[in-house]
Design a protein around this motif. Structure first.
Motif, mmCIF file in Angstrom:
data_model
loop_
_atom_site.group_PDB
_atom_site.id
_atom_site.type_symbol
_atom_site.label_atom_id
_atom_site.label_comp_id
_atom_site.label_asym_id
_atom_site.label_seq_id
_atom_site.Cartn_x
_atom_site.Cartn_y
_atom_site.Cartn_z
ATOM 1 N N GLY A 64 0.792 -1.229 0.000
ATOM 2 C CA GLY A 64 0.000 0.000 0.000
ATOM 3 C C GLY A 64 0.820 1.272 0.000
ATOM 4 O O GLY A 64 0.384 2.290 0.537
ATOM 5 N N VAL A 65 2.006 1.246 -0.649
ATOM 6 C CA VAL A 65 2.829 2.448 -0.731
ATOM 7 C C VAL A 65 2.248 3.356 -1.810
ATOM 8 O O VAL A 65 2.168 2.977 -2.976
ATOM 9 C CB VAL A 65 4.301 2.105 -1.050
ATOM 10 C CG1 VAL A 65 5.155 3.373 -1.059
ATOM 11 C CG2 VAL A 65 4.846 1.098 -0.042
ATOM 12 N N LYS A 66 1.825 4.554 -1.433
ATOM 13 C CA LYS A 66 1.171 5.464 -2.364
ATOM 14 C C LYS A 66 2.155 5.980 -3.407
ATOM 15 O O LYS A 66 3.325 6.236 -3.097
ATOM 16 C CB LYS A 66 0.569 6.660 -1.613
ATOM 17 C CG LYS A 66 -0.504 6.277 -0.608
ATOM 18 C CD LYS A 66 -1.739 5.750 -1.302
ATOM 19 C CE LYS A 66 -2.861 5.479 -0.305
ATOM 20 N NZ LYS A 66 -4.053 4.893 -0.960
ATOM 21 N N VAL A 67 1.654 6.147 -4.640
ATOM 22 C CA VAL A 67 2.453 6.756 -5.703
ATOM 23 C C VAL A 67 2.888 8.153 -5.272
ATOM 24 O O VAL A 67 2.121 8.904 -4.670
ATOM 25 C CB VAL A 67 1.640 6.823 -7.008
ATOM 26 C CG1 VAL A 67 2.309 7.714 -8.030
ATOM 27 C CG2 VAL A 67 1.441 5.425 -7.587
ATOM 28 N N ASN A 68 4.141 8.497 -5.572
ATOM 29 C CA ASN A 68 4.759 9.799 -5.268
ATOM 30 C C ASN A 68 5.140 9.973 -3.800
ATOM 31 O O ASN A 68 5.556 11.063 -3.401
ATOM 32 C CB ASN A 68 3.871 10.983 -5.696
ATOM 33 C CG ASN A 68 3.725 11.080 -7.201
ATOM 34 O OD1 ASN A 68 4.551 10.566 -7.931
ATOM 35 N ND2 ASN A 68 2.673 11.721 -7.664
ATOM 36 N N SER A 69 5.014 8.915 -2.982
ATOM 37 C CA SER A 69 5.509 9.017 -1.620
ATOM 38 C C SER A 69 6.981 8.619 -1.600
ATOM 39 O O SER A 69 7.416 7.751 -2.358
ATOM 40 C CB SER A 69 4.696 8.131 -0.677
ATOM 41 O OG SER A 69 4.763 6.770 -1.079
ATOM 42 N N PRO A 70 7.820 9.262 -0.745
ATOM 43 C CA PRO A 70 9.260 8.968 -0.731
ATOM 44 C C PRO A 70 9.530 7.535 -0.287
ATOM 45 O O PRO A 70 8.934 7.051 0.678
ATOM 46 C CB PRO A 70 9.811 9.981 0.286
ATOM 47 C CG PRO A 70 8.757 11.026 0.427
ATOM 48 C CD PRO A 70 7.456 10.333 0.200
ATOM 49 N N ILE A 71 10.438 6.862 -1.010
ATOM 50 C CA ILE A 71 10.829 5.509 -0.612
ATOM 51 C C ILE A 71 12.314 5.435 -0.229
ATOM 52 O O ILE A 71 12.735 4.498 0.446
ATOM 53 C CB ILE A 71 10.522 4.483 -1.720
ATOM 54 C CG1 ILE A 71 11.256 4.817 -3.018
ATOM 55 C CG2 ILE A 71 9.022 4.400 -1.969
ATOM 56 C CD1 ILE A 71 11.095 3.750 -4.110
ATOM 57 N N ALA A 72 13.105 6.414 -0.662
ATOM 58 C CA ALA A 72 14.536 6.434 -0.331
ATOM 59 C C ALA A 72 15.067 7.839 -0.583
ATOM 60 O O ALA A 72 14.379 8.690 -1.169
ATOM 61 C CB ALA A 72 15.313 5.414 -1.161
ATOM 62 N N VAL A 73 16.310 8.076 -0.127
ATOM 63 C CA VAL A 73 16.965 9.369 -0.322
ATOM 64 C C VAL A 73 18.300 9.138 -1.014
ATOM 65 O O VAL A 73 19.076 8.257 -0.630
ATOM 66 C CB VAL A 73 17.182 10.098 1.019
ATOM 67 C CG1 VAL A 73 17.913 11.421 0.794
ATOM 68 C CG2 VAL A 73 15.856 10.350 1.710
#
Length: 446
Positions: free
Chosen positions: A67-76
């Motif tokens: 359920g990870v939303k599109v455009n949410s940060p996943i890494a830096v």
């Protein structure tokens, strides 16, 4: 400035996904084209490639997270000279993920990253970070700096659309040296314009209400996966927003069955065996050419009239279905369509199709004849203009041309039509062309 890598939209309808597996770890150096992680959508598992060079400073979403939303940060991602101490200044952006990384189909290791060929992205190092007239650093991704250098663009005159105003590929790829700052700003503003909100989909009874309704009864609660959620949402939207109407015909198959048997005997040395469905695909593809006004899709405030016959075919898989598209089907032989359909169906069941293989088309076929279904009404898959529901071919008594009763193999079909795209008379012409092609199969080879 540290760059947030955002959850990508791997298809036009994707709203969230599962971060299945990280293929890099914190501290790893990545270059353009390196695969960073695997993401599961409602349809397939895709690889996610880096576009920018840098070091993975922090992983924000752990593998296995659903359920990870599109455009949410996943890494830096850290650039040269940056450290983990700078990460605290990074805030969650609202911009699309395409500025940071690009998806690639799992089996295609040579696909270009974000529309820019690997040979081009790796041909030369990115220019050093530029400075503005005030001496302050202009923040731009390495790929954007490289494109700007190739085009002779002045980055100080371009407004960035990335996190904290960072200039990304989308801000520079459509500009030329002669473009004014005003045009650059206009291009950026256009790329940032919000999409029209999707129509609200009416909900049924709430979860709590349904649970209360069945309180005390024995049941198993089944969690919805991404595919089931997408099917539910799209088909609810289709029935609520598309004005369906239905046209029905009976098609006599005896000539086709005899012709198919003859062809299969001749094709046996080549290992080819044509199915009735192969003939149906060809008949629909040719009918879209014979009635070109019906070869169209609904595009919100306009219609798109397609030139080729791109025909989608529903394929049942565990937990849902795919509609792989056979493009330019009117140009292909029956044996070529048969081989392509078998390949697409096999990879659909293994969830190995790339998005471009199941998106698009103007027309779909849903065949439940092999399950003994006589006839049914199919739901249009937007933005298609129509879908043909195909039942089983069964022997029935019919009145022949001489007025005598005889036995014939008859197949019932129903054409579901989007009335915004195709009117009744036009839909009738399309279905009549499909019937004529199937009842005179040799003409499809002419």
């Amino acid at each position: 400035m540290p760059t947030e890598i955002l959850m990508p939209a791997l298809s036009p309808t994707m709203e969230e996904g599962t971060l299945a597996k990280w293929l890099v770890k914190e501290g790893d150096t990545v270059s353009s084209g390196d695969v960073m992680c695997e993401i599961e959508t409602d349809k397939a598992t895709m690889e996610f490639e880096a576009v920018d060079e840098g070091v993975i400073g922090k992983i924000l979403i752990q593998e296995g997270t659903e359920g990870v939303k599109v455009n949410s940060p996943i890494a830096v991602l850290l650039e040269d000279g940056e450290s983990a101490d700078d990460i605290g200044d990074v805030s969650a952006p609202k911009e699309p993920a395409s500025s940071n990384a690009a998806p690639a189909e799992a089996s295609d290791k040579t696909a270009p990253a974000a529309g820019y060929g690997r040979g081009e992205t790796e041909a030369s190092p990115a220019p050093a970070a530029p400075q503005g007239a005030d001496g302050k650093r202009i923040f731009a991704s390495p790929l954007a700096r490289r494109i700007a250098a190739d085009k002779g663009l002045d980055l100080s005159q371009i407004k960035g659309s990335g996190p904290r105003g960072r200039i990304v590929k989308a801000d520079v790829e459509g500009l030329s040296k002669s473009d004014t700052p005003a045009k650059a700003a206009e291009a950026t503003a256009t790329s940032e314009a919000p999409k029209a909100a999707a129509p609200a989909v009416a909900a049924g009874p709430s979860t709590d209400a349904v649970l209360k309704m069945y309180e005390g009864r024995d049941y198993e609660e089944i969690k919805l996966d991404g595919m089931r959620k997408t099917i539910a949402g799209r088909l609810t939207e289709a029935k609520q927003t598309i004005p369906h109407f239905y046209l029905r015909r009976d098609i006599h198959l005896d000539a086709l069955m005899a012709f198919r048997s003859q062809l299969n005997k001749q094709l046996e040395p080549r290992g080819v065996k044509l199915s009735v469905n192969d003939f149906i695909i060809k008949a629909c593809a040719l009918a879209l050419q014979q009635v070109p006004e019906a070869n169209a899709v609904w595009a919100g405030d306009r219609m798109l009239k397609l030139t080729p016959s791109d025909v989608a075919v529903a394929v049942a898989i565990e937990g849902g279905l795919f509609t792989p598209v056979l493009k330019d089907a009117e140009m292909k032989s029956l044996s070529a369509l048969s081989a392509e359909m078998k390949d697409l169906a096999t990879r659909a069941r293994d969830r190995k199709l790339a998005p471009h293989e199941y998106q698009g088309g103007s027309f779909a076929i849903s065949n439940l004849g092999m399950f003994g279904i006589d006839n049914f009404d199919a739901v249009i898959n937007p933005p298609h203009g129509a879908i043909l529901a195909v039942g089983a071919g069964v022997k029935k008594p019919v009145v022949n041309a001489e007025g005598e009763i005889s036995v014939a193999t008859v197949m019932s079909v129903t054409l579901s039509v989007d009335h915004r795209v195709i009117d009744g008379a036009l839909g009738a012409q399309l279905l009549s062309a499909i019937k004529d092609n199937l009842e005179a199969p040799m003409t499809m080879l002419a």
